[in-house]
Design a protein around this motif. Structure first.
Motif, PDB file in Angstrom:
ATOM      1  N   UNK A 137      16.353  58.044  32.998  1.00 25.84           N
ATOM      2  CA  UNK A 137      16.775  58.978  34.046  1.00 25.84           C
ATOM      3  C   UNK A 137      16.765  58.328  35.432  1.00 25.84           C
ATOM      4  N   UNK A 138      15.657  57.685  35.766  1.00 29.84           N
ATOM      5  CA  UNK A 138      15.440  57.245  37.138  1.00 29.84           C
ATOM      6  C   UNK A 138      16.044  55.874  37.443  1.00 29.84           C
ATOM      7  N   UNK A 139      15.940  54.929  36.515  1.00 27.25           N
ATOM      8  CA  UNK A 139      16.440  53.573  36.768  1.00 27.25           C
ATOM      9  C   UNK A 139      17.869  53.375  36.283  1.00 27.25           C
ATOM     10  N   UNK A 140      18.163  53.947  35.107  1.00 23.77           N
ATOM     11  CA  UNK A 140      19.479  53.709  34.500  1.00 23.77           C
ATOM     12  C   UNK A 140      20.491  54.803  34.820  1.00 23.77           C
ATOM     13  N   UNK A 141      20.029  55.833  35.539  1.00 27.39           N
ATOM     14  CA  UNK A 141      20.906  56.921  35.995  1.00 27.39           C
ATOM     15  C   UNK A 141      21.639  57.605  34.846  1.00 27.39           C
ATOM     16  N   UNK A 142      20.912  57.801  33.762  1.00 31.88           N
ATOM     17  CA  UNK A 142      21.476  58.495  32.601  1.00 31.88           C
ATOM     18  C   UNK A 142      21.357  60.001  32.819  1.00 31.88           C
ATOM     19  N   UNK A 143      22.384  60.719  32.419  1.00 30.82           N
ATOM     20  CA  UNK A 143      22.404  62.175  32.503  1.00 30.82           C
ATOM     21  C   UNK A 143      21.709  62.729  31.258  1.00 30.82           C
ATOM     22  N   UNK A 144      20.443  63.105  31.385  1.00 34.22           N
ATOM     23  CA  UNK A 144      19.656  63.608  30.258  1.00 34.22           C
ATOM     24  C   UNK A 144      19.804  65.127  30.187  1.00 34.22           C
ATOM     25  N   UNK A 145      20.315  65.615  29.046  1.00 33.08           N
ATOM     26  CA  UNK A 145      20.639  67.032  28.891  1.00 33.08           C
ATOM     27  C   UNK A 145      20.062  67.584  27.594  1.00 33.08           C
ATOM     28  N   UNK A 146      19.734  68.856  27.606  1.00 31.71           N
ATOM     29  CA  UNK A 146      19.325  69.536  26.387  1.00 31.71           C
ATOM     30  C   UNK A 146      20.568  69.948  25.609  1.00 31.71           C
ATOM     31  N   UNK A 147      20.565  69.698  24.309  1.00 35.91           N
ATOM     32  CA  UNK A 147      21.688  70.102  23.465  1.00 35.91           C
ATOM     33  C   UNK A 147      21.889  71.611  23.550  1.00 35.91           C
ATOM     34  N   UNK A 148      23.117  72.084  23.751  1.00 37.27           N
ATOM     35  CA  UNK A 148      23.369  73.530  23.881  1.00 37.27           C
ATOM     36  C   UNK A 148      22.995  74.308  22.618  1.00 37.27           C
ATOM     37  N   UNK A 149      22.594  75.546  22.815  1.00 42.61           N
ATOM     38  CA  UNK A 149      22.220  76.406  21.698  1.00 42.61           C
ATOM     39  C   UNK A 149      23.374  76.577  20.723  1.00 42.61           C
ATOM     40  N   UNK A 150      24.599  76.561  21.237  1.00 37.67           N
ATOM     41  CA  UNK A 150      25.789  76.700  20.395  1.00 37.67           C
ATOM     42  C   UNK A 150      25.854  75.607  19.336  1.00 37.67           C
ATOM     43  N   UNK A 151      25.428  74.394  19.713  1.00 40.02           N
ATOM     44  CA  UNK A 151      25.440  73.279  18.765  1.00 40.02           C
ATOM     45  C   UNK A 151      24.368  73.487  17.695  1.00 40.02           C
ATOM     46  N   UNK A 152      23.176  73.920  18.099  1.00 34.44           N
ATOM     47  CA  UNK A 152      22.123  74.205  17.121  1.00 34.44           C
ATOM     48  C   UNK A 152      22.585  75.255  16.112  1.00 34.44           C
ATOM     49  N   UNK A 153      23.238  76.289  16.609  1.00 37.37           N
ATOM     50  CA  UNK A 153      23.704  77.362  15.718  1.00 37.37           C
ATOM     51  C   UNK A 153      24.758  76.846  14.745  1.00 37.37           C
ATOM     52  N   UNK A 154      25.660  75.995  15.237  1.00 36.32           N
ATOM     53  CA  UNK A 154      26.681  75.423  14.357  1.00 36.32           C
ATOM     54  C   UNK A 154      26.052  74.493  13.324  1.00 36.32           C
ATOM     55  N   UNK A 155      25.028  73.754  13.738  1.00 34.14           N
ATOM     56  CA  UNK A 155      24.355  72.842  12.809  1.00 34.14           C
ATOM     57  C   UNK A 155      23.641  73.604  11.695  1.00 34.14           C
ATOM     58  N   UNK A 156      22.952  74.682  12.034  1.00 34.38           N
ATOM     59  CA  UNK A 156      22.207  75.415  11.012  1.00 34.38           C
ATOM     60  C   UNK A 156      23.162  76.071  10.016  1.00 34.38           C
ATOM     61  N   UNK A 157      24.350  76.477  10.495  1.00 38.70           N
ATOM     62  CA  UNK A 157      25.367  77.009   9.586  1.00 38.70           C
ATOM     63  C   UNK A 157      25.941  75.907   8.703  1.00 38.70           C
ATOM     64  N   UNK A 158      26.092  74.722   9.275  1.00 39.35           N
ATOM     65  CA  UNK A 158      26.562  73.583   8.484  1.00 39.35           C
ATOM     66  C   UNK A 158      25.528  73.204   7.421  1.00 39.35           C
ATOM     67  N   UNK A 159      24.242  73.297   7.761  1.00 35.55           N
ATOM     68  CA  UNK A 159      23.189  73.050   6.771  1.00 35.55           C
ATOM     69  C   UNK A 159      23.284  74.056   5.622  1.00 35.55           C
ATOM     70  N   UNK A 160      23.632  75.307   5.935  1.00 32.46           N
ATOM     71  CA  UNK A 160      23.780  76.309   4.875  1.00 32.46           C
ATOM     72  C   UNK A 160      24.832  75.870   3.862  1.00 32.46           C
ATOM     73  N   UNK A 161      25.918  75.302   4.361  1.00 34.01           N
ATOM     74  CA  UNK A 161      26.987  74.809   3.478  1.00 34.01           C
ATOM     75  C   UNK A 161      26.453  73.698   2.581  1.00 34.01           C
TER      76      UNK A 161
END
Length: 381
Positions: A308-332
């Motif tokens: 974050x501080x030295x390499x100026x990377x944009x650190x973000x939390x994965x959106x809830x929408x992605x988690x929901x899509x992943x758990x549905x994909x796991x169901x498949x």
């Protein structure tokens, strides 16, 4: 009466002289043993262990923590020689090499051989039923996991292998992207690197998946072979130079919410060892598990801040929408995998463990986020 006392005293003195003489002989014998340490000493057994990790990977440090514990506990009777990934065989080929006796042992992850049987991914990077890696390692050791794993290795695959599990890995980030992921739709069409059942998961979500070893990821990104990827953690990612090929780092995901190291030995070689050495190889895995995790907490947190501080990377939390899509994909995938009776049995065992253990731990856990934000302000991301 006086004469009787004198005789008694004489007997006591004579007995004392015999005792001291015997003690002196014993001491001399012991001294002789110390003076000649090579007498009756068995020859050192040396095991060649090749990991799946390159030198820059913190996993290589963790593998060496295991090796160090074995070597120091075993003294001069048992020794492990550590070799980096690729020294003898390809990092993804270590299981075959151990089975065939090309190397004696390896430090790897089960997902690297899931092409042989997809159930390998259930022992680490499987469906998310709610347990974290620490709880999942508990399932392996106390919830029936090691018995199910033995069934896979011995009865289904018939491999000449003995394995121990170690290190509850923190959740793996969704990964590195050229543009931030705002929704599950952003995953569609991406040429994305991951491994194991996570590859199947991402394909269900619409990504085009490439499975390549960690050391080949950044060059593949530079050549355009892939345009997004995950590996495992901030330290490994930073050491590989991920920050030089992408600037958006998405934290949190269901694709590999748990994983563990597999420390694998050739069964014939392992069974030829004395029982005390077999015990050292086993229990050193448990000791290294704790050391690895504590080491990871220190390294990963420091490197995330550096990104974050030295390499100026944009650190973000994965959106809830992605988690929901992943758990549905796991169901498949769960429905598909459950058609195999053995895999269904493994997943049912995991679900039974999760229902009981996760309930207890979640109901009882403190609200750590509230405590954190009380002291440090609102958490970013």
């Amino acid at each position: 009466m006086k004469t009787n006392i004198t005789k008694t005293e004489g007997a006591v003195k004579q007995s004392r002289r015999k005792f001291l003489k015997a003690g002196g002989l014993a001491a001399a014998a012991a001294a002789g043993t110390v003076a000649m340490p090579n007498v009756s000493r068995a020859q050192t057994v040396t095991l060649k262990l090749q990991s799946s990790w390159v030198a820059a990977d913190p996993f290589s440090d963790m593998a060496q923590q295991y090796v160090q514990r074995v070597n120091e506990m075993a003294g001069n009777r048992l020794k492990i020689d550590y070799l980096l990934g690729g020294a003898v065989v390809h990092p993804f080929s270590v299981q075959d090499a151990v089975h065939n006796g090309v190397i004696d042992a390896t430090h790897t992850v089960p997902v690297y051989w899931y092409g042989k049987h997809k159930a390998a991914s259930l022992f680490g990077t499987g469906p998310v039923f709610g347990f974290n890696a620490e709880q999942g390692l508990g399932w392996i050791y106390y919830g029936g996991g090691k018995e199910l794993y033995k069934e896979l290795i011995d009865d289904i695959l018939k491999l000449n292998i003995v394995s121990f599990f170690s290190m509850p890995m923190p959740t793996q980030p969704l990964g590195w992207f050229k543009k931030p992921v705002r929704s599950a739709a952003d995953m569609k069409g991406l040429k994305y690197r991951t491994v194991g059942l996570a590859a199947d998961l991402m394909q269900v979500m619409g990504a085009a998946v490439a499975q390549i070893p960690g050391g080949e990821i950044v060059p593949a990104m530079e050549r355009g072979v892939i345009d997004a990827f995950e590996y495992n953690n901030p330290t490994a990612d930073r050491r590989f130079g991920a920050q030089n090929v992408a600037k958006n780092y998405m934290l949190g995901s269901y694709h590999q919410a748990t994983e563990y190291f597999e420390i694998m030995f050739n069964k014939q070689k392992f069974n030829s060892l004395p029982k005390e050495h077999q015990a050292i190889l086993q229990y050193a895995a448990e000791a290294a598990s704790s050391s690895n995790y504590w080491y990871a907490m220190d390294l990963y947190s420091k490197d995330l801040q550096e990104l974050k501080e030295k390499d100026k990377v944009n650190v973000l939390r994965t959106p809830k929408d992605v988690f929901e899509a992943q758990i549905k994909a796991w169901d498949v995938l769960i429905e598909q995998l459950g058609k195999d009776p053995y895999m269904k049995k493994v997943m049912e065992s995991q679900k039974a463990w999760a229902k009981r253990v996760v309930y207890y731990e979640t109901m009882n856990a403190a609200d750590y986020v509230t405590a954190y934000e009380h002291h440090f302000g609102k958490m970013e991301g």
